[in-house]
Design a protein around this motif. Structure first.
Motif, PDB file in Angstrom:
ATOM      1  N   GLY A   1       0.819  -1.216   0.000  1.00 13.62           N
ATOM      2  CA  GLY A   1       0.000   0.000   0.000  1.00 13.62           C
ATOM      3  C   GLY A   1       0.843   1.252   0.000  1.00 13.62           C
ATOM      4  N   ASP A   2       1.984   1.191   0.692  1.00 14.77           N
ATOM      5  CA  ASP A   2       2.901   2.327   0.723  1.00 14.77           C
ATOM      6  C   ASP A   2       3.489   2.570  -0.660  1.00 14.77           C
ATOM      7  OD1 ASP A   2       4.661   4.294   2.192  1.00 14.77           O
ATOM      8  OD2 ASP A   2       6.212   2.922   1.494  1.00 14.77           O
ATOM      9  N   HIS A   3       3.865   1.483  -1.346  1.00 15.94           N
ATOM     10  CA  HIS A   3       4.480   1.613  -2.666  1.00 15.94           C
ATOM     11  C   HIS A   3       3.461   2.073  -3.717  1.00 15.94           C
ATOM     12  CE1 HIS A   3       7.910  -1.385  -1.526  1.00 15.94           C
ATOM     13  NE2 HIS A   3       8.053  -0.199  -0.987  1.00 15.94           N
ATOM     14  N   GLU A   4       2.230   1.550  -3.629  1.00 10.74           N
ATOM     15  CA  GLU A   4       1.220   1.860  -4.645  1.00 10.74           C
ATOM     16  C   GLU A   4       0.559   3.214  -4.408  1.00 10.74           C
ATOM     17  OE1 GLU A   4      -3.051   0.061  -6.276  1.00 10.74           O
ATOM     18  OE2 GLU A   4      -1.727  -1.182  -5.035  1.00 10.74           O
ATOM     19  N   GLY A   5       0.200   3.507  -3.161  1.00 12.25           N
ATOM     20  CA  GLY A   5      -0.471   4.751  -2.829  1.00 12.25           C
ATOM     21  C   GLY A   5      -1.886   4.817  -3.388  1.00 12.25           C
TER      22      GLY A   5
ATOM     23  N   TYR B   1      17.877   1.541   5.367  1.00 11.73           N
ATOM     24  CA  TYR B   1      17.664   2.682   4.459  1.00 11.73           C
ATOM     25  C   TYR B   1      17.105   2.226   3.120  1.00 11.73           C
ATOM     26  CZ  TYR B   1      18.593   7.488   2.937  1.00 11.73           C
ATOM     27  OH  TYR B   1      18.466   8.794   2.511  1.00 11.73           O
ATOM     28  N   ILE B   2      17.056   0.935   2.926  1.00 10.63           N
ATOM     29  CA  ILE B   2      16.543   0.355   1.688  1.00 10.63           C
ATOM     30  C   ILE B   2      15.052   0.086   1.855  1.00 10.63           C
ATOM     31  CG2 ILE B   2      16.734  -1.594   0.093  1.00 10.63           C
ATOM     32  CD1 ILE B   2      19.192   0.265   0.174  1.00 10.63           C
ATOM     33  N   GLU B   3      14.265   0.489   0.869  1.00 13.94           N
ATOM     34  CA  GLU B   3      12.807   0.388   0.997  1.00 13.94           C
ATOM     35  C   GLU B   3      12.315  -1.039   1.227  1.00 13.94           C
ATOM     36  OE1 GLU B   3      10.431   2.649   1.230  1.00 13.94           O
ATOM     37  OE2 GLU B   3      11.849   4.303   1.120  1.00 13.94           O
TER      38      GLU B   3
ATOM     39  N   MET C   1      11.647  -0.658   6.936  1.00 20.12           N
ATOM     40  CA  MET C   1      11.929   0.163   8.121  1.00 20.12           C
ATOM     41  C   MET C   1      11.742   1.647   7.833  1.00 20.12           C
ATOM     42  SD  MET C   1      12.345  -2.111  10.312  1.00 20.12           S
ATOM     43  CE  MET C   1      12.790  -1.120  11.733  1.00 20.12           C
ATOM     44  N   SER C   2      12.060   2.066   6.606  1.00 18.40           N
ATOM     45  CA  SER C   2      11.894   3.491   6.303  1.00 18.40           C
ATOM     46  C   SER C   2      10.416   3.880   6.323  1.00 18.40           C
ATOM     47  CB  SER C   2      12.511   3.839   4.951  1.00 18.40           C
ATOM     48  OG  SER C   2      11.703   3.378   3.886  1.00 18.40           O
ATOM     49  N   GLN C   3       9.535   2.934   5.984  1.00 15.34           N
ATOM     50  CA  GLN C   3       8.100   3.246   6.019  1.00 15.34           C
ATOM     51  C   GLN C   3       7.643   3.532   7.442  1.00 15.34           C
ATOM     52  OE1 GLN C   3       5.358   0.199   4.674  1.00 15.34           O
ATOM     53  NE2 GLN C   3       3.575   1.513   5.042  1.00 15.34           N
ATOM     54  N   PHE C   4       8.134   2.761   8.406  1.00 18.43           N
ATOM     55  CA  PHE C   4       7.751   3.014   9.804  1.00 18.43           C
ATOM     56  C   PHE C   4       8.187   4.409  10.236  1.00 18.43           C
ATOM     57  CE2 PHE C   4       8.522  -1.785  10.144  1.00 18.43           C
ATOM     58  CZ  PHE C   4       7.227  -2.076   9.750  1.00 18.43           C
TER      59      PHE C   4
END
Length: 597
Positions: free
Chosen positions: A60-64, A421-423, A427-430
């Motif tokens: 969901g984060d990647h698609e938006g 740091y890699i999507e 972890m970067s989403q959190f």
């Protein structure tokens, strides 16, 4: 793929042992919340979050979200089906009144569920979360007709809700808002204006969206005194509850955001949209504050939730990642290197997050339980005390837990090194998702000023004195318990620092308000540290009692006690630093001329 397991056992420990809710069986809905029932409900809720919500978080984060040519919005793949599972499971109405189709169970149970949802998928969880806030505002301030027309469908989950406050020129200072309301002559109003940052403003998951909108009736006083609240449905609703024509409200665009990509954050245009007044004219802020206070507690939960899921992933990585050898010699000699969890600094990081999470969860549920008492007790003294508690603790829960939640997410990301740091690691989403919690529903600097400027002195300081007395009484009652000594002594010191800081404000902020402004954030965090320290005192006492009972709980309770001891040794001393900053006053802060910045 990130992992998540809902902390059901921790929640049940709080509800059964730390704040045994069985003692509130005299309140409506509580008698049904038996230990077996709570375990079954939270177990099913955990399953929904772990299997339906969490797998959609990264995708969901990647698609938006996508705004289509006709102004409609499509949510990420799978969101609609997951939301339907939530709605069909009756989760929207877990604590809503039975007369509107809810289950009438304690609000504190819904708070646990909100944490699970926000950890598993914050962006998706915001759709039902905002709806529950809108339901609360309608139940308190809506007319009987409005409640009957809108609330059952919202409780069912067939319709969702929003709150519309912010405008392009107007955020915290709502007195500047320009959205206008013109009487139509039939009891309705024509609402015209633009609202921004509207979470869940338009989407494809429900057949109708019920917007609660702040606007100014023509001729109303300037400033906040002239603001009214209106219910403005996306589709007009007939008297029999059937949907009618599309209303004059639309999504002008989607905001491009740092995080919560799966939530449709909209610019909403109201073009003569038909709306109906909620409550009294020019008293809209009072009505909206019901929803805002609900939302602020929910956002505090979101801060905890992101910290919890980030922590779980960091622990899994620290147990698996091989790097270097322990300072005291190899712990896994059969492997080429030790897992990084053997290193003291990694353990310090993980224990810091864990100690904060468990105290934060207790603080939220303690406050949520007070909400139940405030709304369900028949004793006016009990209701007043609970309401005092909520007013005092709401800015602390929102401000402190979201500041710490973001900080914890960053700490957890750091343990992954470059992989954090890699999507793909998630972890970067959190980190990105946690960041908004510090901003929306009143930025945390505003929460600090609300605490210092409004809540401390309210009703002659009645609420803060009750807090001091309760924490002080706990320390006094347990002062001679050797098993609690490592908890009571640091808590006493922290309480003394908090009382001294409060007294300093009383002596130095009236004549010089900048002293309050300069020290407000430190005071909020000082208060939060003491409140969480008190939670650890209560949890330690309950853990010792549970350990003494046997039943195979000793190992888990030892873990609780060790975590609490870490909090008292490593985090509680921060109260002294906060006090020193507060006592320094505002002179250095305010001395520099603007042009020198």
């Amino acid at each position: 793929m990130p992992v998540y397991k809902a902390p059901v056992e921790d929640a049940l420990f709080l509800l059964s042992d730390v704040f045994p809710i069985g003692r509130y069986n005299n309140l409506p809905g509580f008698a049904d919340a038996t230990p077996d029932m709570m375990e079954a409900i939270l177990g099913e809720g955990a399953k929904l979050c772990e299997t339906a919500f969490a797998p959609l978080n990264l995708s969901g984060d990647h698609e938006g979200c996508t705004r289509n040519a006709d102004g409609s919005v499509t949510t990420p793949k799978g969101f609609r089906e997951a939301y339907e599972a939530y709605a069909q499971g009756g989760w929207m109405g877990l604590s809503a009144p039975e007369e509107y189709g809810g289950q009438g169970l304690p609000t504190v149970l819904n708070s646990v569920m909100q944490e699970f949802i926000s950890s598993s998928n914050l962006a998706l969880g915001m759709y039902p979360g905002l709806t529950q806030g809108a339901i609360a505002a309608l139940l308190v301030h809506g007319s009987e007709q409005q409640k009957q027309l809108y609330v059952p469908k919202m409780v069912e989950g067939a319709w969702t809700g929003t709150m519309n406050l912010t405008e392009p020129h107007c955020g915290t200072d709502l007195g500047l808002l320009k959205t206008k309301a013109v009487p139509n002559g039939d009891g309705s109003y024509a609402i015209t204006g633009t609202k921004i940052f509207i979470s869940a403003g338009e989407h494809d998951m429900a057949e109708n969206i019920i917007h609660l909108v702040l606007a100014r009736i023509e001729g109303a006083p300037a400033g906040t005194k002239g603001i009214s609240l209106f219910v403005v449905p996306k589709f007009l609703v007939k008297e029999d509850g059937e949907l009618a024509d599309r209303n004059g409200v639309s999504c002008g665009s989607l905001e491009h955001k740092m995080g919560i990509h799966g939530n449709s954050t909209c610019v909403m245009n109201y073009d003569g949209a038909k709306g109906w007044l909620i409550g009294e004219a020019n008293r809209g802020l009072n009505a909206m504050f019901v929803m805002m206070n609900e939302a602020r507690l929910a956002v505090g939960l979101q801060g905890l939730a992101q910290s919890e899921v980030a922590y779980q992933n960091a622990v899994a990585y620290a147990k698996d990642r091989l790097q270097g050898r322990a300072l005291t010699g190899p712990k896994f000699p059969d492997k080429p290197a030790d897992p990084i969890i053997v290193h003291p600094d990694v353990r310090r990081t993980l224990l810091t997050i864990k100690a904060i999470n468990e105290a934060a969860r207790a603080l939220v549920l303690w406050t949520s339980l007070k909400s139940d008492i405030a709304h369900r007790s028949s004793d006016p003294t009990e209701r007043q005390a609970a309401d005092d508690h909520m007013g005092l603790l709401t800015p602390v829960v929102k401000g402190v837990l979201t500041d710490l939640g973001f900080d914890s997410a960053v700490k957890a990301q750091q343990l992954f090194g470059g992989h954090g740091y890699i999507e793909e690691s998630g972890m970067s989403q959190f980190v990105r998702d946690a960041r908004i919690t510090m901003i929306y529903e009143g930025a945390n600097g505003i929460q600090a000023m609300d605490l210092v400027g409004r809540k401390l002195g309210k009703d002659g300081g009645r609420a803060v004195m009750a807090f001091f007395n309760e924490v002080g009484a706990f320390c006094q009652e347990n002062a001679n318990d050797e098993n609690l000594k490592s908890f009571v002594a640091p808590l006493q010191k922290g309480l003394a620092d908090l009382q001294q800081a409060t007294m300093w404000f009383m002596q130095n902020a009236m004549a010089k308000p900048d002293n309050a402004g300069a020290g407000a954030t430190d005071y909020m965090h000082l208060f939060g540290t003491v409140a969480m320290g008190y939670m650890w005192g209560l949890m330690a006492k309950a853990a010792l009692e549970k350990k003494a009972q046997g039943n195979g709980a000793a190992e888990k309770m030892d873990g609780k006690l060790l975590t609490g001891r870490f909090f008292m040794e490593r985090l509680m001393p921060e109260t002294g630093t906060r006090l020193a900053r507060i006592s320094a006053g505002a002179d250095a802060t305010m001395a520099m001329p603007v042009e020198m910045f």
